[in-house]
Design a protein around this motif. Structure first.
Motif, short mmCIF file in Angstrom:
data_model
loop_
_atom_site.label_atom_id
_atom_site.label_comp_id
_atom_site.label_asym_id
_atom_site.label_seq_id
_atom_site.Cartn_x
_atom_site.Cartn_y
_atom_site.Cartn_z
N LYS A 131 73.47 23.23 93.83
CA LYS A 131 74.36 22.52 94.75
C LYS A 131 75.51 21.85 93.99
N ASP A 132 75.19 21.24 92.85
CA ASP A 132 76.20 20.54 92.07
C ASP A 132 77.17 21.48 91.34
N TYR A 133 76.70 22.67 91.00
CA TYR A 133 77.50 23.64 90.24
C TYR A 133 77.43 25.01 90.93
N PRO A 134 78.03 25.13 92.09
CA PRO A 134 77.91 26.39 92.85
C PRO A 134 78.54 27.59 92.14
N GLN A 135 79.45 27.35 91.21
CA GLN A 135 80.11 28.45 90.51
C GLN A 135 79.25 29.01 89.38
N VAL A 136 78.19 28.32 89.02
CA VAL A 136 77.33 28.72 87.89
C VAL A 136 76.14 29.51 88.42
N ILE A 137 75.80 30.56 87.70
CA ILE A 137 74.62 31.36 88.05
C ILE A 137 73.44 30.86 87.22
N PHE A 138 72.48 30.29 87.91
CA PHE A 138 71.26 29.80 87.28
C PHE A 138 70.13 30.80 87.53
N PRO A 139 69.17 30.91 86.62
CA PRO A 139 68.05 31.84 86.83
C PRO A 139 67.13 31.36 87.94
N ASP A 140 66.50 32.30 88.61
CA ASP A 140 65.55 31.94 89.67
C ASP A 140 64.24 31.39 89.11
N VAL A 141 63.91 31.82 87.89
CA VAL A 141 62.70 31.34 87.24
C VAL A 141 63.06 30.80 85.86
N TRP A 142 62.31 29.84 85.37
CA TRP A 142 62.56 29.27 84.05
C TRP A 142 62.33 30.37 83.01
N PRO A 143 63.35 30.73 82.23
CA PRO A 143 63.25 31.88 81.34
C PRO A 143 62.56 31.61 79.99
N TYR A 144 62.13 30.40 79.78
CA TYR A 144 61.51 30.03 78.51
C TYR A 144 60.07 29.59 78.76
N SER A 145 59.39 29.27 77.68
CA SER A 145 58.03 28.78 77.81
C SER A 145 58.05 27.42 78.52
N GLN A 146 57.11 27.25 79.43
CA GLN A 146 57.02 25.97 80.13
C GLN A 146 55.83 25.14 79.68
N ASP A 147 55.17 25.57 78.59
CA ASP A 147 54.04 24.77 78.11
C ASP A 147 54.56 23.43 77.59
N ILE A 148 53.68 22.48 77.53
CA ILE A 148 54.05 21.10 77.20
C ILE A 148 54.77 21.02 75.85
N ASP A 149 54.20 21.64 74.84
CA ASP A 149 54.80 21.54 73.50
C ASP A 149 56.22 22.09 73.48
N SER A 150 56.43 23.22 74.11
CA SER A 150 57.78 23.80 74.14
C SER A 150 58.75 22.91 74.90
N MET A 151 58.31 22.41 76.04
CA MET A 151 59.21 21.59 76.85
C MET A 151 59.55 20.27 76.16
N LEU A 152 58.66 19.77 75.32
CA LEU A 152 58.92 18.50 74.65
C LEU A 152 59.62 18.66 73.31
N ASP A 153 59.68 19.89 72.78
CA ASP A 153 60.22 20.05 71.43
C ASP A 153 61.36 21.05 71.27
N CYS A 154 61.40 22.08 72.09
CA CYS A 154 62.36 23.17 71.85
C CYS A 154 63.76 22.85 72.37
N ASP A 155 64.74 23.08 71.51
CA ASP A 155 66.13 23.03 71.94
C ASP A 155 66.51 24.46 72.33
N PHE A 156 66.23 24.80 73.56
CA PHE A 156 66.34 26.17 74.03
C PHE A 156 67.75 26.74 73.85
N TRP A 157 68.76 25.91 73.83
CA TRP A 157 70.15 26.37 73.70
C TRP A 157 70.45 26.85 72.28
N GLU A 158 69.56 26.57 71.33
CA GLU A 158 69.77 27.01 69.96
C GLU A 158 69.13 28.37 69.68
N LYS A 159 68.48 28.93 70.68
CA LYS A 159 67.81 30.23 70.49
C LYS A 159 68.79 31.36 70.63
#
Length: 145
Positions: free
Chosen positions: A117-145
């Protein structure tokens, strides 16, 4: 009808309840309200987990998909703060790990709706494309992959 102490003065009710518990005067406890308050503590922890995950996911999505380098640092600061707070919540209540996936799913759905809603021009994925486990979510800088 006279209002109960619980209804008249919550702080005084909590003090009185603690005093009775310490003195083991269990028969004098306002059990109905005590049970409700303890149940609400658990609900509040679950809500806090979802709230923190929601903010984390919103900012991760913005950082990963919104082309706005001037905002990256601010989003990263928020991501790091949410991660710290989530880590503290889980450290205090390790059983929150048992509802992580359910909480993640709910937070993802709401976060995705919000950023779309806030960024209608941006295409976001329908599903989270990375690991959603706790360790990954608390530690990974996904934008550096």
């Amino acid at each position: 009808m006279v209002n109960s102490l619980y209804e008249r003065d919550f702080l005084l009710w909590t003090t009185d309840t603690v005093t009775k518990l310490k003195a083991k005067r269990f028969e004098q406890l306002d059990l109905q309200n005590l049970i409700e308050e303890i149940e609400s503590l658990g609900r509040n922890q679950k809500k806090e987990l979802k709230r923190r995950l929601l903010v984390l996911l919103e900012h991760l999505l913005k950082r990963l998909y919104v082309n706005s380098p001037d905002n990256h640092r601010g989003w990263e600061i928020t991501i790091n703060e949410q991660r710290r707070q989530l880590e503290l919540e889980i450290e205090d209540s390790p059983s929150l790990k048992t509802i992580w996936n359910e909480s993640f799913s709910a937070a993802w759905r709401i976060a995705l709706k919000g950023v779309r809603k806030d960024y209608p021009q941006v295409i976001f994925p329908d599903v989270w494309p990375y690991s959603q486990d706790i360790d990954s979510m608390l530690d990974c800088d996904f934008w550096e992959k």
